[in-house]
Motif scaffolding. Structure first.
Motif, PDB file in Angstrom:
ATOM      1  N   LEU A  89      41.143  23.419  -6.495  1.00 31.30           N
ATOM      2  CA  LEU A  89      42.356  24.444  -6.222  1.00 31.30           C
ATOM      3  C   LEU A  89      42.651  25.238  -7.450  1.00 31.30           C
ATOM      4  N   LEU A  90      42.844  26.559  -7.112  1.00 37.10           N
ATOM      5  CA  LEU A  90      43.670  27.237  -8.142  1.00 37.10           C
ATOM      6  C   LEU A  90      44.912  27.541  -7.483  1.00 37.10           C
ATOM      7  N   GLU A  91      46.169  27.304  -8.180  1.00 31.49           N
ATOM      8  CA  GLU A  91      47.272  27.830  -7.621  1.00 31.49           C
ATOM      9  C   GLU A  91      47.596  29.167  -8.422  1.00 31.49           C
ATOM     10  N   GLU A  92      47.106  29.998  -7.803  1.00 32.34           N
ATOM     11  CA  GLU A  92      47.524  31.373  -8.507  1.00 32.34           C
ATOM     12  C   GLU A  92      47.369  32.473  -7.531  1.00 32.34           C
ATOM     13  N   ASP A  93      47.777  33.589  -7.851  1.00 29.10           N
ATOM     14  CA  ASP A  93      47.687  34.722  -7.074  1.00 29.10           C
ATOM     15  C   ASP A  93      46.236  35.360  -7.196  1.00 29.10           C
ATOM     16  N   ALA A  94      45.581  35.645  -6.136  1.00 30.54           N
ATOM     17  CA  ALA A  94      44.096  35.845  -6.154  1.00 30.54           C
ATOM     18  C   ALA A  94      44.127  37.262  -6.970  1.00 30.54           C
ATOM     19  N   LEU A  95      44.828  38.354  -6.871  1.00 25.13           N
ATOM     20  CA  LEU A  95      44.599  39.489  -7.562  1.00 25.13           C
ATOM     21  C   LEU A  95      44.994  39.163  -9.110  1.00 25.13           C
ATOM     22  N   MET A  96      45.280  38.139  -9.744  1.00 28.15           N
ATOM     23  CA  MET A  96      45.691  37.750 -11.056  1.00 28.15           C
ATOM     24  C   MET A  96      44.602  36.929 -11.473  1.00 28.15           C
ATOM     25  N   VAL A  97      43.748  36.277 -10.759  1.00 30.16           N
ATOM     26  CA  VAL A  97      42.691  35.431 -11.258  1.00 30.16           C
ATOM     27  C   VAL A  97      41.587  36.128 -12.084  1.00 30.16           C
ATOM     28  N   ASP A  98      41.189  35.408 -13.184  1.00 26.53           N
ATOM     29  CA  ASP A  98      40.041  36.060 -14.011  1.00 26.53           C
ATOM     30  C   ASP A  98      38.964  35.514 -13.488  1.00 26.53           C
ATOM     31  N   TRP A  99      38.427  36.262 -12.293  1.00 23.54           N
ATOM     32  CA  TRP A  99      37.271  35.915 -11.383  1.00 23.54           C
ATOM     33  C   TRP A  99      35.936  35.479 -12.422  1.00 23.54           C
ATOM     34  N   ASN A 100      35.782  36.245 -13.493  1.00 27.27           N
ATOM     35  CA  ASN A 100      34.780  35.954 -14.130  1.00 27.27           C
ATOM     36  C   ASN A 100      34.819  34.731 -15.052  1.00 27.27           C
ATOM     37  N   SER A 101      35.733  34.074 -15.059  1.00 31.23           N
ATOM     38  CA  SER A 101      35.883  32.772 -15.838  1.00 31.23           C
ATOM     39  C   SER A 101      35.544  31.462 -14.762  1.00 31.23           C
ATOM     40  N   LEU A 102      35.284  31.897 -13.517  1.00 34.81           N
ATOM     41  CA  LEU A 102      35.306  30.914 -12.511  1.00 34.81           C
ATOM     42  C   LEU A 102      33.997  30.261 -12.735  1.00 34.81           C
ATOM     43  N   ASN A 103      33.039  30.853 -13.278  1.00 33.40           N
ATOM     44  CA  ASN A 103      31.611  29.963 -13.192  1.00 33.40           C
ATOM     45  C   ASN A 103      31.044  29.534 -11.687  1.00 33.40           C
ATOM     46  N   LEU A 104      31.084  30.713 -10.984  1.00 37.11           N
ATOM     47  CA  LEU A 104      30.521  30.452  -9.674  1.00 37.11           C
ATOM     48  C   LEU A 104      29.054  30.624  -9.495  1.00 37.11           C
ATOM     49  N   ALA A 105      28.599  29.672  -8.723  1.00 38.93           N
ATOM     50  CA  ALA A 105      27.242  29.785  -8.347  1.00 38.93           C
ATOM     51  C   ALA A 105      26.552  31.033  -7.727  1.00 38.93           C
ATOM     52  N   GLN A 106      25.637  31.100  -7.969  1.00 36.56           N
ATOM     53  CA  GLN A 106      25.027  32.410  -7.627  1.00 36.56           C
ATOM     54  C   GLN A 106      24.841  32.128  -5.932  1.00 36.56           C
ATOM     55  N   GLY A 107      24.962  33.217  -5.247  1.00 34.44           N
ATOM     56  CA  GLY A 107      24.995  32.874  -3.756  1.00 34.44           C
ATOM     57  C   GLY A 107      26.330  32.500  -3.147  1.00 34.44           C
ATOM     58  N   THR A 108      27.534  32.850  -3.888  1.00 30.74           N
ATOM     59  CA  THR A 108      28.792  32.465  -3.475  1.00 30.74           C
ATOM     60  C   THR A 108      29.050  33.294  -2.314  1.00 30.74           C
ATOM     61  N   THR A 109      29.919  32.809  -1.190  1.00 26.42           N
ATOM     62  CA  THR A 109      30.559  33.543  -0.232  1.00 26.42           C
ATOM     63  C   THR A 109      32.039  33.330  -0.464  1.00 26.42           C
ATOM     64  N   LEU A 110      32.801  34.435  -0.217  1.00 28.38           N
ATOM     65  CA  LEU A 110      34.090  34.482  -0.283  1.00 28.38           C
ATOM     66  C   LEU A 110      34.703  34.718   1.234  1.00 28.38           C
ATOM     67  N   VAL A 111      35.631  33.559   1.633  1.00 28.40           N
ATOM     68  CA  VAL A 111      36.095  33.781   2.825  1.00 28.40           C
ATOM     69  C   VAL A 111      37.437  33.877   2.699  1.00 28.40           C
ATOM     70  N   SER A 112      38.217  34.530   3.844  1.00 29.48           N
ATOM     71  CA  SER A 112      39.582  34.734   3.943  1.00 29.48           C
ATOM     72  C   SER A 112      40.213  35.339   5.313  1.00 29.48           C
ATOM     73  N   ASN A 113      41.031  34.634   5.544  1.00 29.40           N
ATOM     74  CA  ASN A 113      42.247  35.260   6.178  1.00 29.40           C
ATOM     75  C   ASN A 113      43.117  36.159   5.572  1.00 29.40           C
ATOM     76  N   LEU A 114      42.901  37.241   4.995  1.00 34.51           N
ATOM     77  CA  LEU A 114      43.686  37.789   3.964  1.00 34.51           C
ATOM     78  C   LEU A 114      44.954  38.197   4.358  1.00 34.51           C
ATOM     79  N   PRO A 115      46.124  37.850   3.409  1.00 35.79           N
ATOM     80  CA  PRO A 115      47.429  38.917   3.800  1.00 35.79           C
ATOM     81  C   PRO A 115      47.112  40.248   3.622  1.00 35.79           C
ATOM     82  N   TYR A 116      47.616  40.998   4.337  1.00 33.91           N
ATOM     83  CA  TYR A 116      47.239  42.338   4.728  1.00 33.91           C
ATOM     84  C   TYR A 116      47.531  43.176   3.420  1.00 33.91           C
TER      85      TYR A 116
END
Length: 280
Positions: A89-116
Motif C-alpha cells: 500500500l501507498l498512503e498517498e494522493d494518486a495525483l502526487m505519486v511518482d508513478w515512474n518510481s513504482l517499478n510496475l510489471a509490464q502488463g499492469t492494469t489500473l483499476v478504480s472507482n475514481l473520486p470524480y
C-alpha cells in the motif's frame, strides 16, 4: 451480509463515516463489481494497481485474481485497514505519486472507482506513462465518460477526448446509477475499459498534451489563432503553419473540435518536422 452492510460494518468498527471531501461514494452493487472484475480479468494482467480501495468493494475480488496488487489510498483510516491485512500500500494522493518510481510489471492494469474530482487528471497523466500500465478499468461520472469517448464536431468533444483516444482504445463496460453507491451521488456513472494503443504517439507526450490543450483554449476561435503561441516552440511562423495545415486538408477557418485525434497527431508531427527543416 450485503456489500452495503459490509461497508457500513467496517465504518462502524473504524468509528468513521463517508468523507465528502475525498469523494467517498462506496460501490455497493454486486453486479457492477462483477462486471468490473470480469473486465479486469479480460485484460490478463500481470499485476494490478487499485486507486482508492476504500473499504474493499473491488479490493476483495481483485485479491482473488492471484496477481500482485498495489493499493493507493489517501484516507489514513482505510490505509491502516489494508496495511493491517498485509497488502502492499501507498498512503498517498494518486495525483502526487511518482508513478515512474513504482517499478510496475509490464502488463499492469489500473483499476478504480475514481473520486470524480480526480478522474480526468488520472486519465491524462496515465496517457503519459508509465508504459507498464497497458490497460485500465475505471469508473467515471457519466458526463466525463461521454467526453472521453466523444467524436469530433460534438459538444462533448475536447481535450480529454483527443488525448484519451490518441493513447487508448476505449470502450464502455457498464452503467451504474446513483443507487449503485452509498451514499448515493447526484449523478450517474459509467465504467470504461482502456487498452493502450500499440501505435500510440512516441513523441514527447507532454509537448503533445500542451499542443492539444492550446488548440482547445478558446473553442470559438479558429485553430490557428489558438495555436499561435505554440509556433515558436516548433520554430515556425503562422504562414508556414497554415501551409502545413493545408497539406493535411485543414482550411484556414477550421476549429479544434473539427479535427479527429489522428489529425491532431499528424498536425503536431508535421509542424515538428517543418520546424526542424526550417532551422537547417
Amino acid at each position: 451480509m450485503s456489500l452495503k452492510e459490509d461497508i457500513q460494518d467496517k465504518l462502524a468498527q473504524l468509528g468513521s463515516s463517508p468523507k465528502r471531501s475525498l469523494g467517498q461514494n462506496f460501490l455497493i452493487d454486486e453486479n457492477i463489481v462483477k462486471r468490473i472484475v470480469e473486465a479486469v480479468k479480460g485484460c490478463q494482467p500481470n499485476s494490478l494497481v487499485e486507486v482508492g480501495p476504500g473499504l474493499g468493494s473491488l479490493t476483495e475480488r481483485l485479491r482473488g485474481l492471484d496477481v500482485p496488487l498495489l493499493l493507493i489510498e489517501l484516507d489514513r483510516e482505510f490505509a491502516g485497514l489494508w496495511r493491517g491485512e498485509g497488502l502492499e500500500l501507498l498512503e498517498e494522493d494518486a495525483l502526487m505519486v511518482d508513478w515512474n518510481s513504482l517499478n510496475l510489471a509490464q502488463g499492469t492494469t489500473l483499476v478504480s472507482n475514481l473520486p470524480y474530482q480526480i478522474s480526468s487528471s488520472i486519465v491524462i497523466d496515465r496517457c503519459l506513462g508509465p508504459l507498464a500500465i497497458e490497460s485500465m478499468v475505471l469508473m467515471f461520472q457519466k458526463e466525463v465518460a461521454q467526453r472521453i469517448m466523444a467524436g469530433p464536431k460534438t459538444k462533448e468533444y475536447g481535450l480529454l477526448s483527443v488525448v484519451a483516444q490518441l493513447f487508448w482504445r476505449v470502450r464502455a463496460v457498464c452503467e451504474a446509477g446513483p443507487r449503485c453507491f452509498w451514499p448515493a451521488p447526484q449523478v450517474a456513472s459509467r465504467v470504461l475499459l482502456f487498452n493502450r494503443l500499440e501505435d500510440a504517439p512516441n513523441c514527447s507526450g507532454q509537448a503533445l498534451l500542451r499542443f492539444v490543450k492550446a488548440a482547445f483554449s478558446h473553442r470559438r476561435k479558429i485553430l490557428w489563432k489558438n495555436l499561435s503561441g505554440e509556433y515558436s516552440r516548433f520554430g515556425v511562423e503562422m504562414d508556414l503553419a497554415l501551409r502545413v495545415g493545408q497539406d493535411l486538408g485543414l482550411g484556414h477557418q477550421v476549429r479544434a473540435e473539427e479535427l479527429s485525434p489522428r489529425q491532431f497527431r499528424l498536425l503536431f508531427e508535421e509542424l515538428s518536422r517543418a520546424g526542424k527543416e526550417n532551422q537547417q
